[in-house]
Scaffold this motif. Structure first.
Motif, PDB file in Angstrom:
ATOM      1  N   MET A 114       0.960  -1.141   0.191  1.00 46.04           N
ATOM      2  CA  MET A 114       0.066  -0.064   0.137  1.00 46.04           C
ATOM      3  C   MET A 114       0.935   1.230  -0.325  1.00 46.04           C
ATOM      4  N   ILE A 123     -10.973  -6.976   7.947  1.00 47.41           N
ATOM      5  CA  ILE A 123     -11.315  -6.882   6.806  1.00 47.41           C
ATOM      6  C   ILE A 123      -9.960  -6.559   5.822  1.00 47.41           C
ATOM      7  N   LEU A 124      -9.329  -5.675   6.355  1.00 50.19           N
ATOM      8  CA  LEU A 124      -8.211  -5.141   5.826  1.00 50.19           C
ATOM      9  C   LEU A 124      -7.054  -6.145   5.583  1.00 50.19           C
ATOM     10  N   LYS A 125      -7.015  -6.900   6.861  1.00 46.74           N
ATOM     11  CA  LYS A 125      -6.196  -8.241   6.584  1.00 46.74           C
ATOM     12  C   LYS A 125      -6.277  -9.146   5.501  1.00 46.74           C
ATOM     13  N   ALA A 126      -7.659  -9.278   5.470  1.00 44.84           N
ATOM     14  CA  ALA A 126      -8.345 -10.415   4.569  1.00 44.84           C
ATOM     15  C   ALA A 126      -8.363  -9.878   3.330  1.00 44.84           C
ATOM     16  N   LEU A 127      -8.093  -8.727   3.027  1.00 53.14           N
ATOM     17  CA  LEU A 127      -7.987  -8.063   1.733  1.00 53.14           C
ATOM     18  C   LEU A 127      -6.526  -8.039   1.204  1.00 53.14           C
ATOM     19  N   GLY A 128      -5.546  -8.672   2.062  1.00 55.51           N
ATOM     20  CA  GLY A 128      -4.291  -8.692   1.721  1.00 55.51           C
ATOM     21  C   GLY A 128      -3.255  -7.650   2.443  1.00 55.51           C
ATOM     22  N   MET A 129      -3.881  -6.831   3.397  1.00 56.72           N
ATOM     23  CA  MET A 129      -3.058  -6.018   4.146  1.00 56.72           C
ATOM     24  C   MET A 129      -2.156  -6.690   5.066  1.00 56.72           C
ATOM     25  N   LYS A 130      -0.799  -6.262   5.034  1.00 60.82           N
ATOM     26  CA  LYS A 130       0.315  -6.676   5.711  1.00 60.82           C
ATOM     27  C   LYS A 130       0.217  -6.128   7.279  1.00 60.82           C
ATOM     28  N   LEU A 182      -6.217 -17.090   5.097  1.00 57.99           N
ATOM     29  CA  LEU A 182      -6.549 -16.123   6.411  1.00 57.99           C
ATOM     30  C   LEU A 182      -5.670 -16.830   7.536  1.00 57.99           C
ATOM     31  N   ASN A 215       3.821 -12.152   6.074  1.00 54.29           N
ATOM     32  CA  ASN A 215       3.817 -11.315   4.824  1.00 54.29           C
ATOM     33  C   ASN A 215       3.094 -12.171   3.849  1.00 54.29           C
ATOM     34  N   ALA A 246      -0.127 -12.851   3.608  1.00 57.71           N
ATOM     35  CA  ALA A 246      -0.913 -11.611   3.265  1.00 57.71           C
ATOM     36  C   ALA A 246      -0.902 -11.487   1.682  1.00 57.71           C
ATOM     37  N   ARG A 257      -3.380 -13.710   0.021  1.00 61.21           N
ATOM     38  CA  ARG A 257      -4.950 -13.109   0.028  1.00 61.21           C
ATOM     39  C   ARG A 257      -5.129 -12.278  -1.068  1.00 61.21           C
ATOM     40  N   LYS A 258      -4.271 -11.682  -1.493  1.00 60.76           N
ATOM     41  CA  LYS A 258      -4.647 -10.651  -2.769  1.00 60.76           C
ATOM     42  C   LYS A 258      -5.089 -11.344  -3.930  1.00 60.76           C
ATOM     43  N   ALA A 273      -5.777  -0.580  -3.478  1.00 58.36           N
ATOM     44  CA  ALA A 273      -4.798   0.316  -2.939  1.00 58.36           C
ATOM     45  C   ALA A 273      -3.843  -0.489  -2.137  1.00 58.36           C
ATOM     46  N   ILE A 274      -4.379  -1.639  -1.255  1.00 51.21           N
ATOM     47  CA  ILE A 274      -3.530  -2.307  -0.728  1.00 51.21           C
ATOM     48  C   ILE A 274      -2.657  -3.064  -1.493  1.00 51.21           C
ATOM     49  N   ALA A 275      -2.805  -3.384  -2.585  1.00 52.81           N
ATOM     50  CA  ALA A 275      -1.953  -4.013  -3.546  1.00 52.81           C
ATOM     51  C   ALA A 275      -0.965  -3.032  -4.288  1.00 52.81           C
ATOM     52  N   GLY A 276      -1.346  -1.787  -4.054  1.00 51.40           N
ATOM     53  CA  GLY A 276      -0.154  -0.776  -4.466  1.00 51.40           C
ATOM     54  C   GLY A 276      -0.608  -0.347  -5.840  1.00 51.40           C
TER      55      GLY A 276
END
Ligand SMILES: Nc1ncnc2c1ncn2[C@@H]1O[C@H](COP(=O)(O)OP(=O)(O)O)[C@@H](O)[C@H]1O
Ligand SMILES: [Mg+2]
Lengths: 425, 227
Positions: free
Chosen positions: A1, A314-321, B57, B78, B81, B84-85, B111-114
């Motif tokens: 991000m 939710i943020l973590k489930a969406l791939g946030m580290k 998860l 990491n 995570a 999960r993307k 956004a999380i994926a940049g």
């Protein structure tokens, strides 16, 4: 991000809970404002006092007196300084010149009212060579003592600052001195002609001041019928610290240690270290309030952490580290800290200005009180000083406190397990 | 057809204080790319737990779980995570972020994926349009109906073009008509774009739509039926 996205996400979270964010920010604002106000006032005060003191006496001058000049108290001895002690002092290596100073409290009588002032007997030339502020604005200071002459400070002409001029060059003024003879109080009068009015001096000074009356030393000796002097101002050949040290010691030795020699530099150092202690103490108190604000931030963040557990899931489930979650929470604290610090600096400086205006008005107003009798000896104004150091220091401190206290809640948020966080009700 | 998921004898034990809860007790199956699988079974049988493992998860207690050839149990937090993307999750309770509008929610995985902002705007609008929410983009979730919220959740799940879409009782909180519409939408994605779909459900309609049904019972697969 990307950090820009982290920032806008955090900013949105802060903005959502306006009331809560406002209160958290308020904590920081109070702490920072207190620090800024106190620091800028004490810095301003310190600068005012040291510069006025600095202007008041030259750094190559020391004062000899029988009492120890200390900030708090100081004793007197039976030993007295006499007019001709200057001869002894002048013989000491490193002494340029010296001036005996004889001061007495007198009444300045001008018909309807009397004004309590102090009259000082000095040798005009020696005194003027030691204190550069002893210069005539009007009239002239006679080089050889002229009987019945008086040099007056700039504010003696108009002590209440309201246009009631009581003395001008060429006027005669009546000085009355009351002293005890046996069991009776005897009033003696001295009529003197104003030969000069000094330039405005302002502030404190060890030398002449704006409300002083200066008569020739010989006149003072006969009028007050004494050879005792209050102090002797000694000018040295240079303001070298070592020289001041040795000469001071030599003077003390010459009087068998019965006198005290005070150097302005030492006095300034004492004053500024006292100021340092006072401001450190005040800033310490302000620092505590900031600490309280920090604990408030921590508390609020822990509460908000519980409320936002699901959001974190939710943020973590969406791939946030985890480190991004940490970043989001710390950024929120950063936003709070930064806003608090900026508002705090502005508020603190405003408080300092208001305080300065208020206290300046107060001090300036005092001489106008006729009921209080005499005018205050000097008028002092404080201009709060806000340096870049204070601004940056306060801001850094505010932001640091906010972020440090957010570390633990943010760390806990980042460590949340996404499955547990999503199950959280 | 390529195998995108291999589950080999996985178990999951949760600790409730001192007491171990065996949510999964050794189950194995494989999923081919583009399959539509329904996971059914009584409450507490371990369906959600299984879905969480597949969605990276959580890690299994034992056994092997390969997502596109990578063993999940060997991954760091990491890396997990990042895995999960590549998964789109849709939950029963939508799990949208209330303060963000529809577009903000759909934008989040990108956004999380940049992904750069310029690309994100176009992509979110495109996806929201594809789920029929082109005129709801600036509505917060509180201003949306349940069906609309779940559409936003679906849009959020597909916006990154993941290999899998995992849905945990997606229609459980919707009336049957709205639920049917959502599932038709997802079915289309599966058919047209070949997205692999794994749906935990009690819904008969989904059971009929799916290519294959996994019946779970007490942490194991009781039956694995191709429709
Ligand atoms: N995070 C957890 N901690 C402890 N126990 C859990 C956790 N998640 C699930 N369980 C337990 O594991 C079992 C299976 O749960 P779950 O997978 O949610 O079942 P389902 O989705 O089929 O209803 C249940 O007994 C549940 O209580
Ligand atoms: Mg479940």
């Amino acid at each position: 991000m990307k950090s820009r996205d982290v920032f806008s996400f955090s900013f949105g979270a802060v903005r959502l809970r306006k009331m809560r964010a406002g209160l958290t920010i308020l904590g920081i604002v109070i702490g920072i404002a207190a620090i800024v106000a106190l620091t800028s006032i004490t810095t301003g005060l310190q600068v005012t006092i040291t510069s006025e003191l600095g202007a008041g006496f030259s750094s190559d001058t020391v004062t000899v007196s029988t009492q120890s000049f200390r900030m708090f108290g100081g004793g007197t001895s039976d030993f007295t300084l006499l007019v001709n002690d200057t001869d002894t002092i002048n013989e000491i290596e490193g002494v340029q010149t010296s001036a005996a100073i004889m001061s007495k409290s007198v009444m300045l009588d001008f018909g309807s009212t009397e004004l309590p002032l102090s009259v000082t007997g000095v040798e005009y030339t020696a005194y003027a060579s030691i204190y550069s502020s002893f210069v005539a604005e009007e009239g002239s200071i006679p080089e050889t003592p002229v009987n019945n002459s008086v040099v007056i400070g700039s504010r003696v002409t108009d002590p209440w600052d309201n246009g009631t001029v009581i003395a001008e060059v060429g006027d005669t003024i009546l000085i009355s001195w009351t002293h005890r003879v046996g069991l009776e109080m005897v009033e003696e009068n001295y009529t003197a002609e104003v030969v000069a009015i000094l330039e405005e001096i302002g502030g404190f000074s060890m030398g002449p001041n704006d409300l002083g009356l200066y008569i020739p030393l010989s006149t003072a000796q006969s009028f007050f019928d004494t050879d005792e002097v209050n102090s002797i101002a000694v000018q040295l050949v240079s303001d070298d610290e070592e020289l001041i040290e040795t000469v001071s010691q030599a003077i003390e030795d010459a009087f068998d240690g019965l006198v005290t020699v005070t150097s302005p530099t030492a006095l300034l150092e004492t004053m500024s270290s006292v100021f340092d202690i006072i401001s450190l103490f005040l800033i310490g108190i302000a620092g505590i309030s900031l600490l309280v604000a920090g604990i408030g931030i921590m508390n609020i963040m822990i509460v908000s952490l519980m409320e936002r557990t699901r959001e974190i899931g939710i943020l973590k489930a969406l791939g946030m580290k985890s480190r991004t979650v940490l970043g989001i929470f710390l950024t929120e604290a950063l936003v709070v800290g930064l806003v608090g610090a900026v508002v705090g600096v502005v508020t603190g400086y405003s408080i300092a200005m208001i305080f300065a205006a208020f206290s300046g008005g107060l001090l300036g107003g005092m001489p106008g009180r006729e009921s209080s009798g005499g005018p205050s000896s000097s008028l002092m104004t404080i201009t709060p000083i806000l340096t870049m150091d204070i601004i940056l220091g306060a801001m850094a401190f505010g932001v640091l406190v906010a972020v440090i206290f957010a570390l633990y809640p943010a760390w806990r948020a980042s460590k949340l397990n996404p499955v547990d966080a999503l199950r959280y009700e | 057809m390529t195998t995108v998921l291999e589950v080999e004898d996985i178990t999951k034990t949760y600790m409730m204080g001192e007491i171990p809860v065996n949510a999964l007790r050794g189950l194995s199956f494989e999923v081919e790319s583009g399959e539509y699988i329904a996971v059914v079974g009584p409450s507490g049988s371990g369906k959600s737990t299984l879905l969480n493992m597949i969605g990276a998860l959580d890690r299994p207690t034992s056994g092997k779980l390969m997502i596109e050839g990578v063993d999940v149990s060997t991954l760091s937090d990491n890396q997990l995570a990042d895995t999960r993307k590549n998964v789109g999750f849709v939950f029963q309770f939508f799990n949208l972020i209330p303060r963000l509008d529809a577009r903000g929610n759909v934008d989040l995985p990108l956004a999380i994926a940049g992904v750069p902002r310029s690309e994100r705007k176009k992509r979110t609008e495109e996806v929201l349009t594809s789920v029929g929410l082109e005129d709801r983009m600036h509505h917060k979730s509180s201003e949306l109906s349940g069906g609309e919220r779940q559409r936003v959740a679906v849009a959020r799940a597909i916006v990154t073009n993941p290999a899998f879409i995992l849905m945990d009782e997606p229609t459980g909180n919707l009336d049957s008509k709205t639920g049917g519409e959502i599932m038709d939408l997802v079915k289309q994605l599966n058919e047209k774009q070949g997205v692999t779909l794994i749906v935990v459900t009690h819904d008969q309609y989904i059971g009929q739509q799916a290519d294959r049904t996994l019946h779970m019972l007490d942490g194991v697969i009781a039956s694995d039926v191709v429709n």
